[in-house]
Design an enzyme around this catalytic site. Structure first.
Site, mmCIF file in Angstrom:
data_model
loop_
_atom_site.group_PDB
_atom_site.id
_atom_site.type_symbol
_atom_site.label_atom_id
_atom_site.label_comp_id
_atom_site.label_asym_id
_atom_site.label_seq_id
_atom_site.Cartn_x
_atom_site.Cartn_y
_atom_site.Cartn_z
ATOM 1 N N ALA A 61 0.858 -1.179 0.000
ATOM 2 C CA ALA A 61 0.000 0.000 0.000
ATOM 3 C C ALA A 61 0.899 1.234 0.000
ATOM 4 O O ALA A 61 2.068 1.146 0.371
ATOM 5 C CB ALA A 61 -0.864 -0.013 1.257
ATOM 6 N N GLY A 100 0.495 -5.140 0.683
ATOM 7 C CA GLY A 100 -0.652 -5.095 -0.220
ATOM 8 C C GLY A 100 -0.317 -5.623 -1.604
ATOM 9 O O GLY A 100 -1.207 -6.096 -2.324
ATOM 10 N N GLU A 103 -0.786 -9.207 -1.317
ATOM 11 C CA GLU A 103 -2.235 -9.455 -1.166
ATOM 12 C C GLU A 103 -2.943 -9.345 -2.518
ATOM 13 O O GLU A 103 -3.842 -10.132 -2.823
ATOM 14 C CB GLU A 103 -2.828 -8.475 -0.146
ATOM 15 C CG GLU A 103 -2.351 -8.795 1.271
ATOM 16 C CD GLU A 103 -2.785 -7.758 2.291
ATOM 17 O OE1 GLU A 103 -2.447 -6.578 2.084
ATOM 18 O OE2 GLU A 103 -3.447 -8.119 3.267
ATOM 19 N N GLU A 123 3.986 -5.799 7.048
ATOM 20 C CA GLU A 123 3.198 -4.765 7.724
ATOM 21 C C GLU A 123 3.562 -4.630 9.201
ATOM 22 O O GLU A 123 3.554 -3.531 9.758
ATOM 23 C CB GLU A 123 1.697 -5.074 7.600
ATOM 24 C CG GLU A 123 1.115 -4.827 6.213
ATOM 25 C CD GLU A 123 1.265 -5.996 5.251
ATOM 26 O OE1 GLU A 123 2.077 -6.911 5.524
ATOM 27 O OE2 GLU A 123 0.566 -5.993 4.224
HETATM 28 C C1 3H9 Z 1 0.492 -2.444 3.351
HETATM 29 O O1 3H9 Z 1 0.739 -2.886 2.267
HETATM 30 C C2 3H9 Z 1 -0.848 -2.565 4.008
HETATM 31 C C3 3H9 Z 1 -1.765 -3.541 3.320
HETATM 32 O O2 3H9 Z 1 -1.633 -4.818 3.880
HETATM 33 C C4 3H9 Z 1 -3.206 -3.203 3.544
HETATM 34 C C5 3H9 Z 1 -3.725 -1.950 2.980
HETATM 35 C C6 3H9 Z 1 -5.211 -1.834 3.123
HETATM 36 N N1 3H9 Z 1 4.626 3.427 0.122
HETATM 37 O O3 3H9 Z 1 13.278 1.684 0.440
HETATM 38 P P1 3H9 Z 1 13.705 2.433 -0.760
HETATM 39 C C7 3H9 Z 1 9.380 4.855 -1.178
HETATM 40 S S1 3H9 Z 1 1.639 -1.607 4.245
HETATM 41 C C8 3H9 Z 1 5.102 4.642 -0.166
HETATM 42 O O4 3H9 Z 1 14.754 3.459 -0.598
HETATM 43 P P2 3H9 Z 1 14.827 0.044 -1.875
HETATM 44 C C9 3H9 Z 1 10.446 5.193 -0.153
HETATM 45 O O5 3H9 Z 1 9.957 6.066 0.831
HETATM 46 C C10 3H9 Z 1 3.064 -1.547 3.172
HETATM 47 N N2 3H9 Z 1 6.395 4.878 -0.485
HETATM 48 O O6 3H9 Z 1 14.106 1.453 -1.949
HETATM 49 C C11 3H9 Z 1 11.524 5.818 -1.032
HETATM 50 O O7 3H9 Z 1 11.132 7.150 -1.278
HETATM 51 P P3 3H9 Z 1 12.237 8.294 -1.467
HETATM 52 C C12 3H9 Z 1 3.781 -2.839 3.137
HETATM 53 C C13 3H9 Z 1 7.211 3.829 -0.492
HETATM 54 O O8 3H9 Z 1 15.041 -0.380 -3.272
HETATM 55 C C14 3H9 Z 1 11.405 5.045 -2.350
HETATM 56 O O9 3H9 Z 1 10.101 4.448 -2.339
HETATM 57 N N3 3H9 Z 1 4.980 -2.720 2.355
HETATM 58 C C15 3H9 Z 1 6.781 2.542 -0.200
HETATM 59 O O10 3H9 Z 1 15.973 0.095 -0.941
HETATM 60 C C16 3H9 Z 1 12.438 3.946 -2.508
HETATM 61 O O11 3H9 Z 1 12.386 3.105 -1.341
HETATM 62 C C17 3H9 Z 1 6.158 -2.357 2.888
HETATM 63 O O12 3H9 Z 1 6.265 -2.141 4.068
HETATM 64 C C18 3H9 Z 1 5.423 2.353 0.105
HETATM 65 N N4 3H9 Z 1 4.921 1.147 0.373
HETATM 66 O O13 3H9 Z 1 13.770 -0.930 -1.196
HETATM 67 C C19 3H9 Z 1 7.323 -2.258 1.940
HETATM 68 N N5 3H9 Z 1 7.845 1.692 -0.287
HETATM 69 O O14 3H9 Z 1 13.026 7.889 -2.676
HETATM 70 C C20 3H9 Z 1 8.053 -0.980 2.152
HETATM 71 C C21 3H9 Z 1 8.894 2.448 -0.635
HETATM 72 O O15 3H9 Z 1 11.435 9.533 -1.624
HETATM 73 N N6 3H9 Z 1 9.130 -0.778 1.222
HETATM 74 N N7 3H9 Z 1 8.528 3.727 -0.761
HETATM 75 O O16 3H9 Z 1 13.050 8.279 -0.203
HETATM 76 C C22 3H9 Z 1 10.316 -1.418 1.296
HETATM 77 O O17 3H9 Z 1 10.510 -2.308 2.097
HETATM 78 C C23 3H9 Z 1 11.398 -0.994 0.354
HETATM 79 O O18 3H9 Z 1 11.081 0.291 -0.100
HETATM 80 C C24 3H9 Z 1 11.599 -1.915 -0.890
HETATM 81 C C25 3H9 Z 1 12.593 -1.235 -1.865
HETATM 82 C C26 3H9 Z 1 12.158 -3.248 -0.415
HETATM 83 C C27 3H9 Z 1 10.297 -2.115 -1.618
#
Ligand code: 3H9
Length: 703
Positions: A61, A100, A103, A123
């Site tokens: 999400a 998400g 999901e 999450e």
């Molecule tokens: C969820 O899904 C809830 C659902 O179950 C239910 C909903 C109803 N959203 O980490 P990076 C941005 S909860 C917004 O440096 P990497 C991040 O801020 C979510 N922004 O890259 C950064 O911005 P900036 C569950 C996001 O290659 C840029 O993207 N998912 C999100 O080292 C690059 O990120 C997670 O918790 C996001 N979801 O790693 C996954 N994700 O460039 C969270 C990233 O402005 N994300 N950004 O600083 C991660 O774990 C890592 O970002 C990922 C990539 C492994 C994907």
């Protein structure tokens, strides 16, 4: 290209998502997916493929939307839309399909993935639980135990492991299609399914047998989770949801999941953890660094000192496949250093965290030497010798002689003046501080210390390199103790004052640990060794503050009680279990020393202890910001959450202060200052101004 495109190729309706950088499920993406799936119901496509552009499948999400009012369609609406499709929907995964994103894939009738893909439901790391069916769908595919572990740990698994667990139906062979590997392989997979007349397989229809886990399985799991995640509600609620998946019809399970998700979303714990999520990305950015500053390549590293610190630092580079030369003064010291590294790796292999093959590969990257000349060609040298300015300066003089022009010369110093170290070289612009935290192969934090003359490209290299070796870098300017230890000194000082005034070590540590700190301050002292502070204080024997505040630890050291390593310090330690016990001898000594200094013991509440220790961090943090030592308040939070055991669900000391509000912090500080007259409580000017303007620390960027 818009965020969602749709085209038909070889009878496959391709829904292509394009929302860089990580295809987070923004409202536009959710609406676009739903519209494309609906459109595909009535066109000539026979199956629908959901595929992503860029570096990854949907990573979850959009976390930045969580602080705003919800906008339709919700992710559960999208999940339901996909699930009800009359044509098979197939998710093609690459990169990281998380939260998400996974999901969304679980709502599809089939899932295929590139071998390099990873999937997970992280999450819990944001103080949340999966809110679009994850807790109900995953146990139906992977089984209850695997699902509980995956969802409560939040750790992703490889495509291969997900395939074994039944979460992914096919791991694609990408070797065959080098040009557009995912597209071609996924279309081929979809066509195979069509040729087999594969049915619409909905995960929701899978039954979980009621006797799939033993009767008290969830009771035990909740107990374990309570120990593993002290103070966090989400893991317990995840257990509730998975139990519902076993015991209730799916729609009841989904309703419970939705309710618990909403509860977590609005919890203070999740807000704090989301703050840290963004803070840990923000801290990698250097304010004012021009975009065209390029990082230098670091293909080889030298490390001076093969002790516990040097060895731990070496492991970081070896794990990333970067060759390391570790220098020691003689062969015996070198052999001892390499043996420690070997033992650390072997322990990880034994625990199943590392394969023997990876260990061998990493060990092959580390070579010992006793000859400085062997460092002449390395791109980066990190000095990790004894914490003494003259010794460090000697090392840097030597490095200046032998290292090639342009090599980066880094010091792991935790207290010494980096500029005084740089000054002994002819290239202060190439000198930087890289302050690792012990154990250096485990702790995520890296303080990157910018000297007065450190060049921008050296700085950019350090920030980039830190990420490449899996660290969270925080930039600091030079000052005594940099960000983390400078604040810690004030925190420890309050702990010792409380001790003198009448609190016991167990009360002080208990007050902080029950609030969420991984370890109380005095237990930390015993763990790191009381002799460290003792030696530092010996350098200033006439400092009256030291005599007044630290007379107890100094007396303990003189009694041979150095902490855990001698079985006794503030506490006595069980030789077998290392469990700590309050020691009557220490309590009596504390009272005696206090009486000698005219202090009458009184009873302190846990609340007072917490208030003083935390405000000491906040006030010093504010001064650090005022002086431009740290770039932003959230960087300080990252330091404390990643290097000092500050509970993530409290967001860090400056976030904590923001939750109290500038006005309340100021009132408390003024109260303590009036009561004690201790200059440490004089409110930092920044706090005065935040209270006056109603702004937060987190609104301020200082440098
Ligand atoms: C969820 O899904 C809830 C659902 O179950 C239910 C909903 C109803 N959203 O980490 P990076 C941005 S909860 C917004 O440096 P990497 C991040 O801020 C979510 N922004 O890259 C950064 O911005 P900036 C569950 C996001 O290659 C840029 O993207 N998912 C999100 O080292 C690059 O990120 C997670 O918790 C996001 N979801 O790693 C996954 N994700 O460039 C969270 C990233 O402005 N994300 N950004 O600083 C991660 O774990 C890592 O970002 C990922 C990539 C492994 C994907």
């Amino acid at each position: 290209m818009s965020v969602v495109d749709y085209e038909i190729r070889n009878q496959i309706g391709i829904v292509r998502l394009n929302n860089p950088p990580v295809n987070a499920l923004s409202q536009a993406l959710r609406a676009g997916i739903l519209a494309a799936v609906e459109r595909a119901q009535t066109d000539e496509s026979r199956a629908i493929l959901i595929i992503c552009e860029g570096r990854t499948f949907v990573a979850g999400a959009d976390i930045s939307e969580f602080n705003q009012p919800p906008v339709l369609p919700t992710l559960p609406d999208v999940v339901a839309g996909i699930e009800q499709s009359q044509k098979p929907v197939i998710a093609a995964l690459h990169g990281t399909a998380l939260g998400g994103g996974l999901e969304l894939a679980l709502a599809c009738h089939y899932r295929c993935a590139l071998p390099s893909a990873k999937v997970g439901l992280p999450e819990v790391k944001l103080g949340l639980l999966p809110g679009a069916g994850g807790t109900q769908y995953l146990p139906r595919l992977a089984g209850v135990e695997a699902a509980l572990e995956l969802i409560t740990s939040g750790n992703p698994v490889s495509a291969q492991r997900a395939h074994t667990l039944g979460v992914i139906d096919a791991v694609l062979d990408d070797e065959k299609s080098p040009v557009t590997p995912l597209d071609n392989a996924a279309i081929a997979y979809a066509q195979t399914l069509l040729s087999q007349s594969a049915p619409l397989r909905r995960v929701r229809d899978i039954e979980i047998p009621p006797d799939t886990v033993s009767e008290n399985y969830f009771h035990k799991a909740r107990e374990q989770l309570a120990r593993r995640y002290r103070g966090q509600p989400a893991p317990q609620l995840i257990a509730d949801c998975i139990q519902a998946a076993v015991e209730k019809p799916i729609d009841a399970g989904l309703a419970l999941e939705r309710m618990h998700f909403e509860r977590c979303l609005h919890s203070s714990e999740s807000a704090a953890m989301r703050h840290l999520f963004f803070a840990e990305r923000q801290c990698t950015k250097v304010v004012g660094l021009a975009k065209d500053v390029t990082a230098k390549p670091v293909r080889s590293v030298g490390i001076i000192g093969g002790g516990t610190m040097g060895g731990g630092i070496a492991m970081n580079f070896a794990n990333a496949g970067i060759p390391v030369r570790m220098l020691e003064i003689n062969d015996e010291a070198m052999a001892r250093g390499l043996a420690i590294v070997q033992r650390n790796y072997a322990a990880s292999v034994k625990k199943g965290r590392l394969t023997q093959e990876s260990m061998d590969r990493a060990m092959a990257c580390i070579q010992g030497t006793t000859d400085y000349a062997e460092l002449s060609q390395v791109d980066l040298v990190i000095e990790a010798v004894f914490e003494n300015l003259e010794i460090k300066q000697q090392v840097f003089r030597k490095l200046d002689e032998v290292c090639k022009p342009g090599a980066i010369l880094a010091s792991n110093t935790s207290y010494q003046d980096l500029d005084a170290i740089a000054a002994v070289t002819r290239r202060p612009e190439d000198v930087i501080g890289l302050h690792f935290f012990s154990p250096a192969n485990v702790m995520k934090l890296l303080e990157v210390v910018r000297g007065a003359q450190t060049s921008d490209s050296v700085l950019a290299t350090a920030m980039q390199l830190a990420r490449a070796i899996g660290k969270v870098p925080v930039l600091s300017r030079v000052c005594y103790g940099f960000i983390g230890n400078r604040m810690l000194n004030q925190y420890f000082r309050q702990a010792h004052l409380c001790l003198m005034e009448g609190a016991t070590p167990a009360q002080i540590d208990g007050a902080m640990e029950s609030w969420g700190m991984a370890m109380g301050p005095l237990a930390v002292g015993d763990l790191s060794g009381l002799d460290i502070g003792y030696k530092a204080r010996q350098a200033e024997p006439d400092n009256p503050d030291h005599q007044r505040v630290y007379c107890l630890p100094d007396a303990l050291v003189e009694m041979g009680r150095l902490g855990q390593k001698t079985g006794a310090g503030y506490y006595r330690y069980d030789p077998e279990t290392r469990a700590r016990e309050e020691d009557a001898e220490v309590l009596a000594l504390a009272r005696k020393l206090a009486a000698e200094r005219g202090v009458t013991p009184r009873s302190l509440s846990d609340e007072e202890i917490r208030n003083r220790l935390l405000l000491a961090l906040v006030n010093e943090g504010a001064r650090i910001l005022e002086e431009g030592v740290a770039q932003r308040a959230s960087d300080i939070d990252v330091v404390y959450a990643n290097g000092y055991g500050f509970p993530r669900y409290r967001g860090g000391p400056m976030y904590f202060a923001d939750q109290l509000g500038g006005e309340a912090v100021l009132v408390r500080l003024r109260g303590l200052y009036a009561e004690t007259g201790d200059p440490c409580w004089k409110p930092a000017a920044l706090i005065e101004s935040l209270a006056a303007t109603g702004k937060n620390f987190t609104d301020e960027v200082m440098a």
